[in-house]
Design an enzyme around this catalytic site. Sequence first.
Site, PDB file in Angstrom:
ATOM      1  N   PHE A 163     -12.415   6.043  26.882  1.00 11.84           N
ATOM      2  CA  PHE A 163     -13.767   5.594  26.568  1.00 11.84           C
ATOM      3  C   PHE A 163     -13.822   4.080  26.496  1.00 11.84           C
ATOM      4  O   PHE A 163     -12.919   3.446  25.931  1.00 11.84           O
ATOM      5  CB  PHE A 163     -14.212   6.098  25.175  1.00 11.84           C
ATOM      6  CG  PHE A 163     -14.251   7.576  24.988  1.00 11.84           C
ATOM      7  CD1 PHE A 163     -15.387   8.308  25.295  1.00 11.84           C
ATOM      8  CD2 PHE A 163     -13.161   8.245  24.447  1.00 11.84           C
ATOM      9  CE1 PHE A 163     -15.438   9.673  25.082  1.00 11.84           C
ATOM     10  CE2 PHE A 163     -13.196   9.610  24.223  1.00 11.84           C
ATOM     11  CZ  PHE A 163     -14.347  10.332  24.540  1.00 11.84           C
ATOM     12  N   ASP A 164     -14.891   3.491  27.008  1.00 10.72           N
ATOM     13  CA  ASP A 164     -15.284   2.168  26.568  1.00 10.72           C
ATOM     14  C   ASP A 164     -15.771   2.309  25.123  1.00 10.72           C
ATOM     15  O   ASP A 164     -16.002   3.429  24.644  1.00 10.72           O
ATOM     16  CB  ASP A 164     -16.388   1.645  27.484  1.00 10.72           C
ATOM     17  CG  ASP A 164     -16.835   0.238  27.137  1.00 10.72           C
ATOM     18  OD1 ASP A 164     -16.028  -0.537  26.596  1.00 10.72           O
ATOM     19  OD2 ASP A 164     -18.018  -0.071  27.381  1.00 10.72           O
ATOM     20  N   PHE A 165     -15.970   1.197  24.433  1.00  8.64           N
ATOM     21  CA  PHE A 165     -16.386   1.283  23.035  1.00  8.64           C
ATOM     22  C   PHE A 165     -17.881   1.017  22.857  1.00  8.64           C
ATOM     23  O   PHE A 165     -18.650   1.927  22.586  1.00  8.64           O
ATOM     24  CB  PHE A 165     -15.565   0.328  22.165  1.00  8.64           C
ATOM     25  CG  PHE A 165     -15.913   0.410  20.706  1.00  8.64           C
ATOM     26  CD1 PHE A 165     -15.568   1.523  19.961  1.00  8.64           C
ATOM     27  CD2 PHE A 165     -16.625  -0.611  20.084  1.00  8.64           C
ATOM     28  CE1 PHE A 165     -15.914   1.631  18.614  1.00  8.64           C
ATOM     29  CE2 PHE A 165     -16.967  -0.536  18.744  1.00  8.64           C
ATOM     30  CZ  PHE A 165     -16.615   0.595  18.005  1.00  8.64           C
ATOM     31  N   PHE A 283     -15.290   6.910  30.576  1.00  7.40           N
ATOM     32  CA  PHE A 283     -16.703   6.703  30.281  1.00  7.40           C
ATOM     33  C   PHE A 283     -16.963   5.230  29.963  1.00  7.40           C
ATOM     34  O   PHE A 283     -16.284   4.644  29.113  1.00  7.40           O
ATOM     35  CB  PHE A 283     -17.121   7.540  29.061  1.00  7.40           C
ATOM     36  CG  PHE A 283     -16.964   9.019  29.234  1.00  7.40           C
ATOM     37  CD1 PHE A 283     -17.959   9.778  29.836  1.00  7.40           C
ATOM     38  CD2 PHE A 283     -15.822   9.662  28.781  1.00  7.40           C
ATOM     39  CE1 PHE A 283     -17.821  11.148  29.989  1.00  7.40           C
ATOM     40  CE2 PHE A 283     -15.671  11.039  28.915  1.00  7.40           C
ATOM     41  CZ  PHE A 283     -16.674  11.781  29.526  1.00  7.40           C
TER      42      PHE A 283
END
Length: 310
Positions: A163-165, A283
């Site tokens: 994941f991106d944050f 993502f």
Amino acid sequence: MAAELDLERALVIGVASSALFDLRESDAVFREQGEERYREYQREHLDDVLEPGVAFPFIRRLLDLNDLSDRERLVEVVILSRNDPETGMRVMRSVARHGLDITRAIFMQGRAPYRFMKPLRMSLFLSANEDDVREAIDMGFAAGHVVGCAQPDDGDTDLRIAFDFDGVLADDSAERVFQSEGLEEYQQNENALAEVPLSRGPMADFLEKINRIQGIEESKSLDDPSGYRRRVHVAVVTARSAPAHERAINSIGQWGLRVNDAFFLGGIDKGPILEVLRPHIFFDDQRRHVEGAALSTPSVHIPFGAINRQ
């Protein structure tokens, strides 16, 4: 006895046939020759198995996690399709031929089916139709636009998720500061607010359900420390760097969630990192990161927040 499905406890995913399978040939028929010819084409090819699409390895591995419990169904995947039921038969036959444990589907001829995410308690909707994804996001649902081509599936049982944050696990409030006031002000803001958690973003509920499955794996590992090998691994791959990394770590912890690994890259290209990490899905809320990653990694654009309305 079959494991029970509790929609409140299970991780429920909606996936469009365009995300699960490679529909480029079918879509070309639709675009070039119209809906009626498309429907005829699908009937003519009813028993021709569709090839895996971008999200196929991710979905297969998610479903395989159901073998961690014989009492309850941990993961449920529902086909959400713009096909009518008749032309949707090819999709369901392909599901069966690939051995995917998917039995539920919603077919709505020419209309977006994401509206049924709420009653089905879905944590995520994946589609190759960007308009459907954006509409779902605007309605407050977690949805992602799959990007790129299908990657070879090595056939193992591991599931690696990245994941991106900001704008993905968290909201985009910090990103808005960066966009409006620049890097220096952003770093100062994040340093001052290091102990103040950001609000949860669109993918936090999905991570929470993944963490629940990881908790089951943790119990199995404690029961069999030398024999059980954990299958689910979660990473954050973000453009944040020190000192802004602290707020990201603290936010995840204060939400009651966890990740296994974190990469704070300070704006360098994520693609080469992901190529080594080899997640089965990645993502990100920024299209430029997704398009770069998609060259080697199954990727999903989450069109959330102000940056996606510019």
